[in-house]
Write a protein that holds these residues in place. Structure first.
Motif, short mmCIF file in Angstrom:
data_model
loop_
_atom_site.label_atom_id
_atom_site.label_comp_id
_atom_site.label_asym_id
_atom_site.label_seq_id
_atom_site.Cartn_x
_atom_site.Cartn_y
_atom_site.Cartn_z
N ARG A 469 0.71 -1.13 -0.11
CA ARG A 469 0.03 0.04 -0.01
C ARG A 469 1.12 1.21 -0.01
NH1 ARG A 469 -3.97 -2.79 4.55
NH2 ARG A 469 -5.36 -3.50 2.99
N GLU A 470 1.92 1.25 0.83
CA GLU A 470 2.65 2.43 0.81
C GLU A 470 3.51 2.79 -0.49
OE1 GLU A 470 3.34 4.74 2.96
OE2 GLU A 470 2.56 3.80 4.87
N SER A 471 3.95 1.87 -1.23
CA SER A 471 4.60 1.72 -2.61
C SER A 471 3.52 2.16 -3.54
CB SER A 471 5.01 0.18 -3.03
OG SER A 471 5.64 0.53 -4.14
N PHE A 472 2.36 1.72 -3.62
CA PHE A 472 1.04 2.17 -4.42
C PHE A 472 0.98 3.59 -4.33
CE2 PHE A 472 -3.25 2.79 -5.56
CZ PHE A 472 -3.62 2.28 -6.81
N VAL A 473 0.67 3.84 -3.03
CA VAL A 473 0.61 5.32 -2.77
C VAL A 473 1.61 6.35 -3.32
CG1 VAL A 473 0.11 7.36 -0.88
CG2 VAL A 473 -0.91 5.11 -0.89
N HIS A 474 2.83 5.80 -3.02
CA HIS A 474 4.09 6.54 -3.48
C HIS A 474 4.03 6.76 -5.25
CE1 HIS A 474 8.02 8.27 -4.04
NE2 HIS A 474 8.60 7.00 -4.54
N GLY A 475 3.68 5.72 -5.92
CA GLY A 475 3.44 5.50 -7.21
C GLY A 475 2.28 6.59 -7.53
N LEU A 476 1.14 6.73 -6.80
CA LEU A 476 0.11 7.74 -7.01
C LEU A 476 0.56 9.06 -6.84
CD1 LEU A 476 -2.77 7.35 -7.81
CD2 LEU A 476 -3.34 7.59 -5.31
N HIS A 477 1.71 9.44 -5.89
CA HIS A 477 2.04 10.63 -5.75
C HIS A 477 2.85 11.09 -7.16
CE1 HIS A 477 2.29 10.37 -1.09
NE2 HIS A 477 1.13 10.56 -1.57
#
Length: 507
Positions: A469-477
């Protein structure tokens, strides 16, 4: 009703009886397409779990519809100008409903991709026909601006209805049910449209250029495929070959349209700065927004743990803002200026996307809701005014082809946005550092990680999901930041290209 197959010398301000009832049928077609586009994003986690697509297949499911529709829009718009826009619209709507059943009952990722591609063929008939019929139904410029605003507002309302209806269906039925909601809308559109819509076409259309159709399709799909594959896997010889083939086909298409006696698309339209500026603004706007739209439902459900219906409601502010802005856009553009409204709207969307770079796994809803509201308002103003500029820039006889250019920019922007910005999210996500025992399948998509977590020990599963989830959110950023840059660039370009552009006024 008075036939639209009339000499172009007829009074432009003639007001057709029954035009508003006919408009109500046209907006059903817009609703059909908008609902379909939004429910796919909501259903993506369930499709991932059931069909188990790879990360690349998942992106194809998301964007193959746009690839095909972008390649066929100009051809279908020109076909409507030739054989009748009502006929093309009703045939396309019937096919759209039938192929939605194939989408609903797809059993493999490959069949789902094929079904989405076929839906793109049917969808290519709908949007150009609706805008072209509006151009021929409403001769009064102010009435036409309002009609285009209602058209755009309905598309925005569809983006709200889709997630809410889709969320309800996903909580009570299987994921395929979200595609079956197209059937009742299609049925009403066809049955009522047969009686209320007037037929209209170019009275001197010339032959349909089949070679141009093939060049357009090969060119669009080749170029967009190459961009998508390069963004996902880097440059390879097959990718380069596809890109060169697409570029050569598009060059051939443009050359052919400049030389044949009756082209599918009059390339001289692009000499008009207002027309070109409006088309470019649409393309860049959708490119910058589409990556966010595609992954937002996954963020709400798989990162923040919202149920599908709640996730649908969470996306409502964008649709509300777009509906309100769409209805006011024509009046605002006449009071201030076209470039002020379009550039201001695009800048607002860009700033809202920049704000989304602050999202975290546990960010409260007010931040997201406010950003989505600004996105909706800005996009509603921009899209409505650019559609009006494009329609009013061409003779009625070319309304289908010109409308198709507008929609092609929209769909091409969506395909490129999902390919480029979506690949940013996917690429960053795949590199997440999970605990020992993290299966390779979990790196394909966040949905696959959630599915894999159910088969792991609780402690390992939670560690893996937190990292994913943290990695997905970073990609979304990163995708949101890139989108913000694109939107602010589009706002600047629109400010210069739309200088002096005005909407028509009655009298």
């Amino acid at each position: 009703m008075t036939s639209t197959l009339q000499p172009t010398g007829a009074t432009e301000l003639e007001k057709r009886p029954g035009r508003w009832l006919a408009l109500s049928v046209l907006v059903l077609a817009v609703l059909l397409v908008a609902v379909d586009a939004t429910v796919l994003g909501l259903a993506t986690p369930y499709i991932s779990e059931d069909l188990n697509p790879s990360g690349t297949q998942l992106l194809w499911i998301g964007d193959v519809y746009s690839f095909v529709i972008a390649g066929l829009l100009v051809s279908m718009g020109s076909l409507g100008d030739r054989i009748g826009r009502k006929r093309v619209l009703l045939l396309g709507a019937t096919a759209f409903g039938a192929i939605s059943v194939l989408n609903a009952y797809a059993t493999t990722p490959e069949l789902m991709i094929l079904a989405r591609a076929l839906l793109g063929v049917a969808g290519a008939t709908l949007m150009p026909a609706t805008l072209a019929l509006i151009r021929n139904l409403f001769h009064d410029p102010r009435e036409r601006s309002l009609a285009v605003g209602i058209w755009g507002a309905t598309a925005s309302a569809g983006t709200a209805v889709g997630p809410i209806a889709g969320g309800f269906l996903l909580e009570h039925f299987w994921w395929g049910s979200v595609f079956l909601i197209n059937l009742p809308v299609m049925a009403v559109l066809v049955l009522v449209g047969i009686r209320t819509l007037p037929e209209s076409r170019n009275p001197h259309p010339g032959p349909w250029d089949l070679a141009g159709v093939l060049l357009s399709l090969v060119g669009m799909i080749g170029v967009v495929y190459a961009v998508k594959e390069a963004a996902t896997h880097g440059f390879t010889w097959p990718t380069l070959a596809a890109g060169l083939l697409g570029a050569a086909a598009l060059y051939g298409f443009v050359h052919r349209q400049l030389t044949v006696p009756v082209p599918l698309l009059d390339m001289r339209l692009f000499r008009r700065r207002g027309f070109s500026g409006a088309v470019l603004a649409d393309l860049l706007t959708v490119l910058g927004m589409s990556g966010l739209v595609f992954f937002l439902s996954q963020y709400l459900q798989l990162v923040q743990g919202r149920r599908p219906f709640e996730a649908g409601l969470a996306e409502l502010p964008a649709a509300v803002g777009a509906v309100v802005a769409g209805l006011l856009a024509g009046r605002a553009a006449r009071r201030f200026s076209v470039r002020t409204v379009v550039s201001g709207g695009l800048a607002a969307v860009g700033l809202a996307l920049a704000a989304l770079t602050t999202l975290g796994v546990s960010t409260g809803y007010p931040v997201l809701g406010a950003a989505l509201l600004v996105v909706g308002v800005g996009a509603g103003f921009s899209f409505t005014v650019t559609a009006d500029v494009i329609l009013s820039s061409v003779p009625k006889e070319q309304a289908g082809a010109a409308s198709a250019v507008s929609e092609t920019a929209y769909e091409l922007g969506a395909a490129l946005g999902i390919a480029l910005l979506g690949s940013i999210v996917t690429g960053v996500y795949r590199d997440f550092t999970g605990p020992a025992g993290t299966p390779a399948a979990a790196r394909e998509s966040l949905g696959a990680a959630a599915d894999a977590a159910a088969k792991l020990p609780p402690h390992t599963a939670q560690q893996m999901l937190d990292a994913a989830r943290e990695s997905f959110v970073h990609g979304l950023h990163l995708a949101s930041g890139a989108g913000a840059v694109v939107l602010l660039t589009a706002a600047l370009a629109a400010w210069f290209l739309l200088k002096g552009q005005k909407l028509e006024s009655a009298g």
